[in-house]
Design a protein around this motif. Sequence first.
Motif, PDB file in Angstrom:
ATOM      1  N   THR A   1     -83.621  -5.128  -7.908  1.00  0.00           N
ATOM      2  CA  THR A   1     -83.149  -6.503  -8.018  1.00  0.00           C
ATOM      3  C   THR A   1     -84.374  -7.405  -7.981  1.00  0.00           C
ATOM      4  O   THR A   1     -85.510  -6.933  -8.031  1.00  0.00           O
TER       5      THR A   1
ATOM      6  N   ASP B   1     -80.538 -12.421  -8.244  1.00  0.00           N
ATOM      7  CA  ASP B   1     -79.520 -12.033  -9.215  1.00  0.00           C
ATOM      8  C   ASP B   1     -78.377 -11.341  -8.472  1.00  0.00           C
ATOM      9  O   ASP B   1     -78.419 -11.182  -7.252  1.00  0.00           O
TER      10      ASP B   1
ATOM     11  N   ARG C   1     -84.012 -17.502 -14.516  1.00  0.00           N
ATOM     12  CA  ARG C   1     -83.070 -17.302 -15.618  1.00  0.00           C
ATOM     13  C   ARG C   1     -83.741 -16.592 -16.794  1.00  0.00           C
ATOM     14  O   ARG C   1     -83.117 -15.770 -17.471  1.00  0.00           O
TER      15      ARG C   1
ATOM     16  N   ILE D   1     -83.641 -12.951 -16.028  1.00  0.00           N
ATOM     17  CA  ILE D   1     -82.291 -12.412 -16.195  1.00  0.00           C
ATOM     18  C   ILE D   1     -81.968 -12.188 -17.665  1.00  0.00           C
ATOM     19  O   ILE D   1     -81.333 -11.194 -18.038  1.00  0.00           O
TER      20      ILE D   1
ATOM     21  N   LEU E   1     -77.126 -15.885 -11.560  1.00  0.00           N
ATOM     22  CA  LEU E   1     -78.185 -16.444 -10.730  1.00  0.00           C
ATOM     23  C   LEU E   1     -77.526 -17.075  -9.504  1.00  0.00           C
ATOM     24  O   LEU E   1     -76.714 -17.990  -9.622  1.00  0.00           O
TER      25      LEU E   1
END
Length: 285
Positions: A2, A18, A173, A176, A188
């Motif tokens: 993660t 996340d 972001r 991600i 998020l």
Amino acid sequence: MTLVVARSISDEIRVICDSKVTDPTTIRSGRMVDILKVIILQPKLCVCFAGNIGRAQMAMENLARTIGADDGFDLEEILDFLLMEHLEGERRAGDGVEGTDFIVGTMGPKLSIYRIAAGVLERDLPNAWIGDPAAFSAYQSNFHDPETLCSKYRLHSGDPRLEMISKMADAFRAVIQDDAFPSVGNFLISVTSKPAGGDGFTYLPSAIGDGFGTAAEGGFTYSILTPKISGIGALGVYFNQGRFGTLMYPARSLAPVVYAGVDFEEFVLKVKNDFGIELWRFGFR
């Protein structure tokens, strides 16, 4: 794995992470494969984890049961417990079992960030991260890229605090959305120690959309809803086109609770009736 990033900004602690599950040892259920990796245990205490999610979930459950929900905790006892959990994971790493790292954020007795990773406890840090090293390297690159900052803050705010918060969110972001980092994804999640009108750690609401048509037309919008009262470790997500909502509330259920076939208001009401939690988002009362 993660990615979790915590930062002290003026008189505030801001945490972002996340929600994607890539660890096969965790609890999964239904259509959701997301969990909270930053847990608000008490109004002035939050704990984040990365690595072996199944072990981390058990540690969070034991910790929550030990300290209770009231506003009061023994910080050193908590740090000792998490360090022991981490070291046990490190010891088992030779057997191919992934370890677990932690970040602890506290508002009392003072605003502080602690990191437990690589076999050591680090105290009173200005910032900290745990998780995927490559993803964090990309986050850092995005963070220091002037083009990452939202134009509305870059051009209009003139507020260093808002610019820092914006850069953190936008840099995360970008990670991600980057397929190069499959261990970091989905939602998020943001936490602050300085909510408006509150006193304690709280999750932050948001609304995300890629088109506002029907699902058949390619519309995809969802809202992240948070408890109206700070200090509650729960988070709701409502999917507009899918007409379903989920509640992530690890103190009551390790797996997300799914409410299918409900509109937004019905989802909020069901969560209130079932768990006594009032959820809200921007523009909804």
